[in-house]
Motif scaffolding. Sequence first.
Motif, mmCIF file in Angstrom:
data_model
loop_
_atom_site.group_PDB
_atom_site.id
_atom_site.type_symbol
_atom_site.label_atom_id
_atom_site.label_comp_id
_atom_site.label_asym_id
_atom_site.label_seq_id
_atom_site.Cartn_x
_atom_site.Cartn_y
_atom_site.Cartn_z
ATOM 1 N N HIS A 72 0.855 -1.180 0.000
ATOM 2 C CA HIS A 72 0.000 0.000 0.000
ATOM 3 C C HIS A 72 0.892 1.231 0.000
ATOM 4 N N ARG A 73 0.559 2.186 -0.820
ATOM 5 C CA ARG A 73 1.392 3.376 -0.987
ATOM 6 C C ARG A 73 0.703 4.584 -0.369
ATOM 7 N N LEU A 74 1.434 5.241 0.519
ATOM 8 C CA LEU A 74 0.940 6.431 1.200
ATOM 9 C C LEU A 74 1.991 7.529 1.088
ATOM 10 N N SER A 75 1.590 8.748 1.398
ATOM 11 C CA SER A 75 2.540 9.862 1.385
ATOM 12 C C SER A 75 2.324 10.718 2.620
ATOM 13 N N LEU A 76 3.424 11.214 3.170
ATOM 14 C CA LEU A 76 3.381 12.115 4.325
ATOM 15 C C LEU A 76 3.180 13.535 3.808
ATOM 16 N N GLN A 77 2.067 14.159 4.222
ATOM 17 C CA GLN A 77 1.741 15.498 3.731
ATOM 18 C C GLN A 77 1.245 16.378 4.863
ATOM 19 N N VAL A 78 1.265 17.674 4.606
ATOM 20 C CA VAL A 78 0.726 18.638 5.564
ATOM 21 C C VAL A 78 -0.798 18.556 5.525
ATOM 22 N N LYS A 79 -1.396 18.455 6.697
ATOM 23 C CA LYS A 79 -2.852 18.383 6.813
ATOM 24 C C LYS A 79 -3.443 19.712 7.280
ATOM 25 N N LEU A 98 8.222 20.600 1.053
ATOM 26 C CA LEU A 98 7.988 19.547 0.060
ATOM 27 C C LEU A 98 6.521 19.485 -0.357
ATOM 28 N N THR A 99 5.606 19.628 0.622
ATOM 29 C CA THR A 99 4.180 19.592 0.301
ATOM 30 C C THR A 99 3.784 20.774 -0.572
ATOM 31 N N LEU A 100 4.271 21.967 -0.220
ATOM 32 C CA LEU A 100 3.921 23.163 -0.987
ATOM 33 C C LEU A 100 4.530 23.122 -2.381
ATOM 34 N N LYS A 101 5.747 22.602 -2.487
ATOM 35 C CA LYS A 101 6.371 22.480 -3.812
ATOM 36 C C LYS A 101 5.550 21.542 -4.695
ATOM 37 N N ASN A 102 5.134 20.405 -4.144
ATOM 38 C CA ASN A 102 4.348 19.441 -4.923
ATOM 39 C C ASN A 102 3.029 20.055 -5.376
ATOM 40 N N ARG A 103 2.378 20.813 -4.490
ATOM 41 C CA ARG A 103 1.107 21.440 -4.853
ATOM 42 C C ARG A 103 1.310 22.509 -5.918
ATOM 43 N N LEU A 104 2.419 23.232 -5.844
ATOM 44 C CA LEU A 104 2.705 24.247 -6.857
ATOM 45 C C LEU A 104 2.891 23.601 -8.227
ATOM 46 N N LEU A 105 3.625 22.498 -8.268
ATOM 47 C CA LEU A 105 3.872 21.817 -9.543
ATOM 48 C C LEU A 105 2.595 21.197 -10.111
ATOM 49 N N LEU A 106 1.647 20.855 -9.235
ATOM 50 C CA LEU A 106 0.385 20.268 -9.679
ATOM 51 C C LEU A 106 -0.652 21.320 -10.048
#
Length: 497
Positions: A72-79, A98-106
């Motif tokens: 099972h694949r999960l990711s640690l993110q800001v909630k 890391l969370t904000l960078k990923n959201r910016l790229l998406l």
Amino acid sequence: MWCFVSESPSVVREYRIPHSELGQVLYDKVCEDLGLLEKSYFGLRYRSKRGELLWLNLRNPLVVQLRGRSPHRLSLQVKFFVSPQELQQPITRHIFYLTLKNRLLLGHYAVTNEEKIKLFGLIAQAELGDADQTLPTQYHTILPDLSEETINEVLTAHREVMSDTMTPTYAEIQFIGNVSKLPGYGVEYFCAETKERVQAVIGVCTTGLQILTQARELMHSIKYEDISKVSYHQNHFSVHYYRSSGGTGVEDVLTALKFRLSSRKIAQALFRAFTESHTFFRCESVERVVRQQHSHTGFGSFLVLMKPDTSRGKVFRFDVGHTRRQAYDSAWRKLHPGNSPTQDQRWSLDLENYGAQRTWPVSSTLRSTHSQEILLSRQPTGSQPPVQIPKPPSATQEDDSSPDSTPEGTLPHKANRHDGGSPMSAGPAEEEMMEKLQDQLSNLQESRLCQVCLDNEMTTVFCPCGHMFCCETCSKECNRCPVCRAEVIYVQRVFFS
């Protein structure tokens, strides 16, 4: 249970956890490996079998949430996205980054091309160091799918931010600070549909609910202080809020907005996100109604009708252990044993929205009439214009009896009255009895839902074991009974009379 938890696209951790363990066990192991003490801001996110993006409930067993084959694949993110000044640990700031960078790229944030290039320059400084020591090909490793023209613009922005004081750590802090000022910071979006079949987006943020267009243009913002009740049923979500009359002397009116989401799980996720966000950002403490609200799955959904206190199949709806203030104080005490933050230290954070008040913004949850509804306190704020959701030119008025087309009600905030005109009253005993009946009705409705998709009614029985567990569609995927693991010889179609 075999789990992969990604901290970033390049860092994945492997864990072996017993199926019966709670999600908290897995989360604690992840935090222990990272040395993370500020746990309250984060969570583990995963995709369900049907592709829905959900938060792992740390209070419930892993086996009832992570279905399908391992790993099972999960990711640690800001909630919970707090002000950047509240972050006390370097690892906390790094995961925020890391969370904000990923959201910016998406494409989560609505930014101009100039703003995006500046943010990309800070990302390059944080991950590659100074520009004069970076090769052009290295930008593709941290910023994939960019054209050569964009890469040249990023290189220019990278050189502009480079200085003796701009270390990679400071670049991360600068990036978090810049992103925190963007409109979409800390907003969790859910795609929905109005009763007129108009596509909309519901955003849950630190201040309340946002109603947006598909292009993420804000149409209306509803503050927590003006919300009276939120509820969901199946894949429908409702919010009742008070709309101010704007100082005209007329009483505030109660307005109901109803939306339809893609599935029951998404409606549950929206209901959970709203309640947890309200508790974290607006309450002094996590209230009893939030801590204890639960439902039952599997055989427990039947057993609870005869034994209301049974723990068989019990799953909690919400997973929020601390409020914003409690999270900050708890982390402070762990990082500074024997000391507690003073009022001046706590408010030296200079919170943008509330710094002048010298008090944490709070409200309270009054009660829950049943397991799919939360009532909130109401302290009206300034005037707000009514919600205006555009209708398509070809839209026609539907039958009000349809469950998908319940009209948006606008009712004066007055006591309900009988035909004779006397105020309707009910004693505590009657109210308590009504709550119990509503709770039993909710449990009865949930007990008939397919325990696999949670959308359709159970309509099949596995033979020869005789267990009734899922709908006709999901039964086709079961070679063994999920309850007793007996081999399924054939599936019998059944009907509720």
